[in-house]
Design an enzyme around this catalytic site. Structure first.
Site, PDB file in Angstrom:
ATOM      1  N   ASN A 132      36.695  46.843  37.486  1.00 54.76           N
ATOM      2  CA  ASN A 132      37.772  46.642  36.515  1.00 54.76           C
ATOM      3  C   ASN A 132      37.683  45.287  35.821  1.00 54.76           C
ATOM      4  O   ASN A 132      37.178  44.322  36.390  1.00 54.76           O
ATOM      5  CB  ASN A 132      39.137  46.787  37.183  1.00 54.76           C
ATOM      6  N   MET A 133      38.208  45.219  34.634  1.00 54.80           N
ATOM      7  CA  MET A 133      38.140  44.018  33.803  1.00 54.80           C
ATOM      8  C   MET A 133      38.620  42.779  34.553  1.00 54.80           C
ATOM      9  O   MET A 133      37.958  41.735  34.549  1.00 54.80           O
ATOM     10  CB  MET A 133      38.981  44.223  32.543  1.00 54.80           C
ATOM     11  N   LYS A 134      39.759  42.876  35.221  1.00 54.79           N
ATOM     12  CA  LYS A 134      40.345  41.688  35.860  1.00 54.79           C
ATOM     13  C   LYS A 134      39.588  41.263  37.107  1.00 54.79           C
ATOM     14  O   LYS A 134      39.680  40.103  37.528  1.00 54.79           O
ATOM     15  CB  LYS A 134      41.807  41.939  36.207  1.00 54.79           C
ATOM     16  N   GLY A 135      38.840  42.190  37.724  1.00 56.86           N
ATOM     17  CA  GLY A 135      38.051  41.837  38.888  1.00 56.86           C
ATOM     18  C   GLY A 135      38.892  41.450  40.079  1.00 56.86           C
ATOM     19  O   GLY A 135      39.964  42.015  40.316  1.00 56.86           O
TER      20      GLY A 135
END
Length: 260
Positions: A132-135
């Site tokens: 996911n983008m936020k990690g």
């Protein structure tokens, strides 16, 4: 001199209050109701585990017929660190910018990664942390890498569905997250996916990676995967290995694309 230093024993014991005191904490559940007898049973179990001076420092009922215990004690054993050699993938961990640059230079296109938690595994924390983008913990996930196309299928994905989607997307990498489950069902899940890829003649055309809290590189290799990542690994570890492995496979010839 170097060989001699490499074989110099480095003995270590657990550390609690003072160096080499061997202090450890163990926790476990017993299938009995909580009472004074069960507390003594927990203490005696710790003795049989080899702990000196064990003490039950916490206990609580876990419902009808079950109880939970935390025991402190002293471990008498020690290990020689110099004799330990853990199998791990050999590659350089790069930062996100360097990974993007390497993909752009070597592949000339985006690297396609399809990920999922397979079969009965409903835990998405691991796969989301990597993809996911936020990690996670300040480490951005693969969706934030502009030279990667990261497709997260989520949880409880059938192996056949994952393989079909990988074929559809012409995936370079299949990334699987598995939490260790009761009766080691995760081993069956991971083996099944690897077997399906082998049966379809696709195994050599895709980089197969597995991650999870108790996954090791050695276990992953035994199950037919290219790499395994455990705790403390982030998107940059996975991405660095993926492009390194892609470059290794394509060093002398262009590998065939995943079956269309």
């Amino acid at each position: 001199m170097k060989d001699a230093l490499q074989h110099t024993p480095r003995w270590v014991k657990p550390y609690g209050d003072t160096m080499d005191d061997g202090r450890v904490q163990v926790s476990f559940t017993l299938p009995v109701a909580l009472d004074e007898n069960s507390k003594e049973a927990a203490r005696q179990l710790a003795l049989q585990m080899g702990l000196d001076e064990p003490a039950v420092v916490h206990c609580e009922a876990m419902g009808p017929g079950f109880s939970f215990y935390v025991v402190y004690g002293q471990c008498k054993h020690r290990v020689d660190l110099s004799g330990i050699k853990v199998a791990k993938p050999e590659f350089e961990v790069l930062d996100k910018e360097a990974i993007n640059q390497k993909i752009a230079t070597l592949m000339g296109r985006k690297m396609v990664v399809v990920g999922a938690c397979i079969e009965t595994d409903a835990h998405t924390v691991g796969i989301d942390a990597i993809m996911n983008m936020k990690g996670y913990n300040g480490h951005k996930g693969l969706e934030s890498y502009h030279e990667m196309r990261a497709i997260n299928l989520g949880a409880q994905v059938d192996s056949e569905e994952l393989v079909a989607r990988a074929i559809e997307e012409k995936a370079d990498v299949i990334l699987v997250s598995q939490v260790v489950t009761q009766k080691n069902i995760h081993l069956d899940n991971l083996t099944r996916l690897s077997d399906i890829l082998e049966a379809e003649g696709l195994r050599e055309h895709v980089i197969l990676i597995v991650g999870g809290p108790r996954i090791s590189h050695e276990l992953a290799k035994e199950l037919g995967y290219d790499a395994g990542f455990g705790t403390g690994c982030y998107a940059e570890n996975v991405a660095s290995f993926a492009i390194d492995e892609w470059a290794r496979r394509n060093a002398t010839h262009q590998a065939p694309e995943l079956a269309r």
